[in-house]
Design a protein around this motif. Structure first.
Motif, PDB file in Angstrom:
ATOM      1  N   LEU A  22       0.817  -1.212   0.000  1.00 34.10           N
ATOM      2  CA  LEU A  22       0.000   0.000   0.000  1.00 34.10           C
ATOM      3  C   LEU A  22       0.852   1.265   0.000  1.00 34.10           C
ATOM      4  CD1 LEU A  22      -2.784  -0.948   2.576  1.00 34.10           C
ATOM      5  CD2 LEU A  22      -3.105  -0.579   0.130  1.00 34.10           C
ATOM      6  N   GLY A  23       2.133   1.110   0.330  1.00 33.16           N
ATOM      7  CA  GLY A  23       3.017   2.268   0.383  1.00 33.16           C
ATOM      8  C   GLY A  23       2.837   3.099   1.636  1.00 33.16           C
ATOM      9  N   VAL A  24       2.472   2.437   2.757  1.00 32.18           N
ATOM     10  CA  VAL A  24       2.286   3.154   4.015  1.00 32.18           C
ATOM     11  C   VAL A  24       3.174   2.544   5.095  1.00 32.18           C
ATOM     12  CG1 VAL A  24      -0.102   3.691   3.389  1.00 32.18           C
ATOM     13  CG2 VAL A  24       0.374   1.717   4.853  1.00 32.18           C
ATOM     14  N   ASP A  25       3.497   3.350   6.092  1.00 33.42           N
ATOM     15  CA  ASP A  25       4.191   2.861   7.267  1.00 33.42           C
ATOM     16  C   ASP A  25       3.175   2.082   8.101  1.00 33.42           C
ATOM     17  OD1 ASP A  25       5.350   2.606   9.872  1.00 33.42           O
ATOM     18  OD2 ASP A  25       6.614   4.354   9.495  1.00 33.42           O
ATOM     19  N   PRO A  26       3.470   0.840   8.497  1.00 32.44           N
ATOM     20  CA  PRO A  26       2.496   0.084   9.290  1.00 32.44           C
ATOM     21  C   PRO A  26       2.103   0.796  10.577  1.00 32.44           C
ATOM     22  CG  PRO A  26       4.640  -1.009   9.277  1.00 32.44           C
ATOM     23  CD  PRO A  26       4.690   0.057   8.232  1.00 32.44           C
ATOM     24  N   ARG A  27       2.988   1.647  11.090  1.00 28.35           N
ATOM     25  CA  ARG A  27       2.661   2.392  12.306  1.00 28.35           C
ATOM     26  C   ARG A  27       1.595   3.457  12.057  1.00 28.35           C
ATOM     27  NH1 ARG A  27       8.741   3.969  13.704  1.00 28.35           N
ATOM     28  NH2 ARG A  27       8.576   4.341  11.452  1.00 28.35           N
ATOM     29  N   ASP A  28       1.327   3.734  10.783  1.00 29.23           N
ATOM     30  CA  ASP A  28       0.271   4.682  10.423  1.00 29.23           C
ATOM     31  C   ASP A  28      -1.007   3.970   9.994  1.00 29.23           C
ATOM     32  OD1 ASP A  28       1.980   6.831  10.897  1.00 29.23           O
ATOM     33  OD2 ASP A  28       2.741   6.813   8.836  1.00 29.23           O
ATOM     34  N   ALA A  29      -1.072   2.669  10.253  1.00 31.21           N
ATOM     35  CA  ALA A  29      -2.227   1.866   9.853  1.00 31.21           C
ATOM     36  C   ALA A  29      -2.955   1.323  11.074  1.00 31.21           C
ATOM     37  CB  ALA A  29      -1.784   0.712   8.958  1.00 31.21           C
ATOM     38  N   VAL A  30      -4.196   0.933  10.876  1.00 28.14           N
ATOM     39  CA  VAL A  30      -5.001   0.247  11.884  1.00 28.14           C
ATOM     40  C   VAL A  30      -5.357  -1.124  11.346  1.00 28.14           C
ATOM     41  CG1 VAL A  30      -7.213   0.217  13.099  1.00 28.14           C
ATOM     42  CG2 VAL A  30      -5.947   2.366  12.881  1.00 28.14           C
ATOM     43  N   ALA A  31      -5.225  -2.155  12.176  1.00 24.66           N
ATOM     44  CA  ALA A  31      -5.588  -3.519  11.783  1.00 24.66           C
ATOM     45  C   ALA A  31      -6.745  -3.998  12.639  1.00 24.66           C
ATOM     46  CB  ALA A  31      -4.391  -4.453  11.946  1.00 24.66           C
ATOM     47  N   ILE A  32      -7.681  -4.716  12.019  1.00 26.16           N
ATOM     48  CA  ILE A  32      -8.863  -5.228  12.718  1.00 26.16           C
ATOM     49  C   ILE A  32      -8.827  -6.745  12.676  1.00 26.16           C
ATOM     50  CG2 ILE A  32     -11.370  -5.159  12.912  1.00 26.16           C
ATOM     51  CD1 ILE A  32     -11.365  -2.598  11.264  1.00 26.16           C
ATOM     52  N   GLU A  33      -8.924  -7.372  13.847  1.00 27.33           N
ATOM     53  CA  GLU A  33      -8.769  -8.820  13.976  1.00 27.33           C
ATOM     54  C   GLU A  33      -9.781  -9.395  14.959  1.00 27.33           C
ATOM     55  OE1 GLU A  33      -7.154 -11.404  13.038  1.00 27.33           O
ATOM     56  OE2 GLU A  33      -5.571 -10.702  11.706  1.00 27.33           O
ATOM     57  N   ASP A  34      -9.986 -10.717  14.882  1.00 27.69           N
ATOM     58  CA  ASP A  34     -10.896 -11.372  15.826  1.00 27.69           C
ATOM     59  C   ASP A  34     -10.232 -12.466  16.645  1.00 27.69           C
ATOM     60  OD1 ASP A  34     -12.201 -14.333  14.642  1.00 27.69           O
ATOM     61  OD2 ASP A  34     -10.828 -13.165  13.425  1.00 27.69           O
ATOM     62  N   SER A  35      -8.967 -12.804  16.347  1.00 25.51           N
ATOM     63  CA  SER A  35      -8.318 -13.941  17.016  1.00 25.51           C
ATOM     64  C   SER A  35      -7.050 -13.516  17.729  1.00 25.51           C
ATOM     65  CB  SER A  35      -7.979 -15.036  15.997  1.00 25.51           C
ATOM     66  OG  SER A  35      -6.920 -14.609  15.152  1.00 25.51           O
ATOM     67  N   LEU A  36      -6.636 -14.337  18.676  1.00 21.48           N
ATOM     68  CA  LEU A  36      -5.382 -14.088  19.394  1.00 21.48           C
ATOM     69  C   LEU A  36      -4.195 -14.114  18.433  1.00 21.48           C
ATOM     70  CD1 LEU A  36      -6.012 -16.330  22.521  1.00 21.48           C
ATOM     71  CD2 LEU A  36      -5.670 -13.858  22.564  1.00 21.48           C
ATOM     72  N   VAL A  37      -4.208 -15.087  17.526  1.00 25.73           N
ATOM     73  CA  VAL A  37      -3.126 -15.216  16.558  1.00 25.73           C
ATOM     74  C   VAL A  37      -3.064 -13.978  15.664  1.00 25.73           C
ATOM     75  CG1 VAL A  37      -2.348 -16.538  14.552  1.00 25.73           C
ATOM     76  CG2 VAL A  37      -3.197 -17.732  16.572  1.00 25.73           C
ATOM     77  N   SER A  96      -5.692  -5.606  26.979  1.00 26.26           N
ATOM     78  CA  SER A  96      -4.252  -5.345  26.925  1.00 26.26           C
ATOM     79  C   SER A  96      -4.003  -3.914  26.485  1.00 26.26           C
ATOM     80  CB  SER A  96      -3.566  -6.307  25.942  1.00 26.26           C
ATOM     81  OG  SER A  96      -2.214  -5.948  25.739  1.00 26.26           O
ATOM     82  N   ASP A  97      -2.892  -3.354  26.981  1.00 28.08           N
ATOM     83  CA  ASP A  97      -2.485  -2.031  26.522  1.00 28.08           C
ATOM     84  C   ASP A  97      -1.997  -2.069  25.076  1.00 28.08           C
ATOM     85  OD1 ASP A  97      -3.059  -0.961  29.004  1.00 28.08           O
ATOM     86  OD2 ASP A  97      -0.992  -1.141  29.741  1.00 28.08           O
ATOM     87  N   GLU A  98      -1.734  -3.271  24.549  1.00 30.78           N
ATOM     88  CA  GLU A  98      -1.190  -3.396  23.199  1.00 30.78           C
ATOM     89  C   GLU A  98      -2.255  -3.294  22.118  1.00 30.78           C
ATOM     90  OE1 GLU A  98       0.934  -7.128  23.324  1.00 30.78           O
ATOM     91  OE2 GLU A  98       2.828  -6.037  23.578  1.00 30.78           O
ATOM     92  N   HIS A  99      -3.527  -3.433  22.494  1.00 32.64           N
ATOM     93  CA  HIS A  99      -4.584  -3.358  21.494  1.00 32.64           C
ATOM     94  C   HIS A  99      -5.854  -2.789  22.103  1.00 32.64           C
ATOM     95  CE1 HIS A  99      -5.023  -7.594  23.092  1.00 32.64           C
ATOM     96  NE2 HIS A  99      -6.225  -7.076  23.348  1.00 32.64           N
ATOM     97  N   THR A 100      -6.780  -2.434  21.240  1.00 29.94           N
ATOM     98  CA  THR A 100      -8.091  -1.930  21.642  1.00 29.94           C
ATOM     99  C   THR A 100      -9.126  -3.029  21.415  1.00 29.94           C
ATOM    100  OG1 THR A 100      -7.514   0.336  21.022  1.00 29.94           O
ATOM    101  CG2 THR A 100      -9.859  -0.195  21.145  1.00 29.94           C
ATOM    102  N   LEU A 101     -10.056  -3.183  22.338  1.00 31.22           N
ATOM    103  CA  LEU A 101     -11.118  -4.172  22.181  1.00 31.22           C
ATOM    104  C   LEU A 101     -12.457  -3.487  21.931  1.00 31.22           C
ATOM    105  CD1 LEU A 101     -10.527  -6.928  24.912  1.00 31.22           C
ATOM    106  CD2 LEU A 101      -9.963  -6.991  22.477  1.00 31.22           C
ATOM    107  N   TRP A 102     -13.158  -3.947  20.909  1.00 29.77           N
ATOM    108  CA  TRP A 102     -14.534  -3.538  20.637  1.00 29.77           C
ATOM    109  C   TRP A 102     -15.412  -4.780  20.702  1.00 29.77           C
ATOM    110  CZ3 TRP A 102     -13.936  -0.146  15.574  1.00 29.77           C
ATOM    111  CH2 TRP A 102     -13.329   1.080  15.907  1.00 29.77           C
TER     112      TRP A 102
END
Length: 240
Positions: free
Chosen positions: A167-182, A206-212
């Motif tokens: 995508l040509g972006v820094d991953p630190r400037d992205a948001v990822a959405i997941e449903d599993s621990l892995v 966890s402080d490492e991620h946000t939960l919705w």
């Protein structure tokens, strides 16, 4: 999918440079299809496959899952297992329909309308990912990164790092959405701001991620808030 041609989202918008989506369990509720296919396959070799067994495979790369199924008596090469399971799930998608997760398409549509680049980052194979995307009635993703195109599956960050690079972006400037621990582990390790939306398996606080609890009712501005909070936390950590 074609490479993105739109201009990057302006920093003043508060939106992330990209949003990276997991597929199974996040965009679509296909985990029950996978579990049924696994039970059917193990049973054809005289074995037993329980719901708890199926939970162990949620979010895993398909070739990792194949080795676990081999341990449960499926006497086939890993490639054959992957293809048989995928064929069965694709048959269910074709006959029973694509089961969308609540709010996922609506949020995805709003992000696209506001010019946010998106990638589908899945451990399913490309042909299945393309089948899902073909059922979305708008231009949903700039690209797909699939499980048969990476050397290291989730929880390794390679899938997310590859998506950000393409995508040509820094991953630190992205948001990822997941449903599993892995998947969350992969997203966090990539440097992206990670949102966990529990479905089949619970996710820890966890402080490492946000939960919705759900994507239903969530908006692009909610995504922007997660990105902003991540940016503020990173700035604070650097200042220490």
């Amino acid at each position: 999918m074609t490479p993105p041609t739109s201009a990057a989202v302006p920093a003043s918008s508060g939106l992330p440079a990209a949003v990276l989506w997991d597929m199974d369990g996040t965009l679509v509720d296909t985990e029950p299809y996978w579990m049924a296919a696994e039970k059917e396959l193990v049973g054809s070799f005289g074995g037993t496959w329980t719901h708890d067994d199926g939970l162990l495979l949620v979010g895993q790369g398909l070739w990792t899952s194949a080795e676990i199924l081999r341990e449960h008596g499926v006497d086939l090469p890993a490639d054959d297992i992957v293809h048989r399971l995928t064929d069965r799930v694709q048959e269910k998608l074709a006959t029973e329909g694509v089961p969308w997760r609540p709010g996922a398409r609506e949020l995805l549509s709003e992000l696209r309308e506001r010019g946010v680049r998106t990638a589908l980052v899945t451990m399913s194979v490309r042909r299945m990912a393309e089948q899902i995307v073909e059922n979305i009635p708008f231009d949903a993703f700039d690209l797909i990164v699939s499980g048969d195109e990476v050397e290291q599956p989730k929880p390794h960050p390679e899938p997310y790092l590859r998506a950000a690079e393409q995508l040509g972006v820094d991953p630190r400037d992205a948001v990822a959405i997941e449903d599993s621990l892995v998947g969350l582990a992969a997203a966090v390790a990539s440097g992206a701001a990670a949102i966990g939306v529990p479905h089949i398996v619970p996710l820890p606080t966890s402080d490492e991620h946000t939960l919705w609890d759900t994507l239903a009712g969530r908006t692009a501005d909610d995504i922007a808030a997660v990105a902003a909070a991540r940016g503020a936390a990173s700035t604070e950590a650097e200042a220490r």
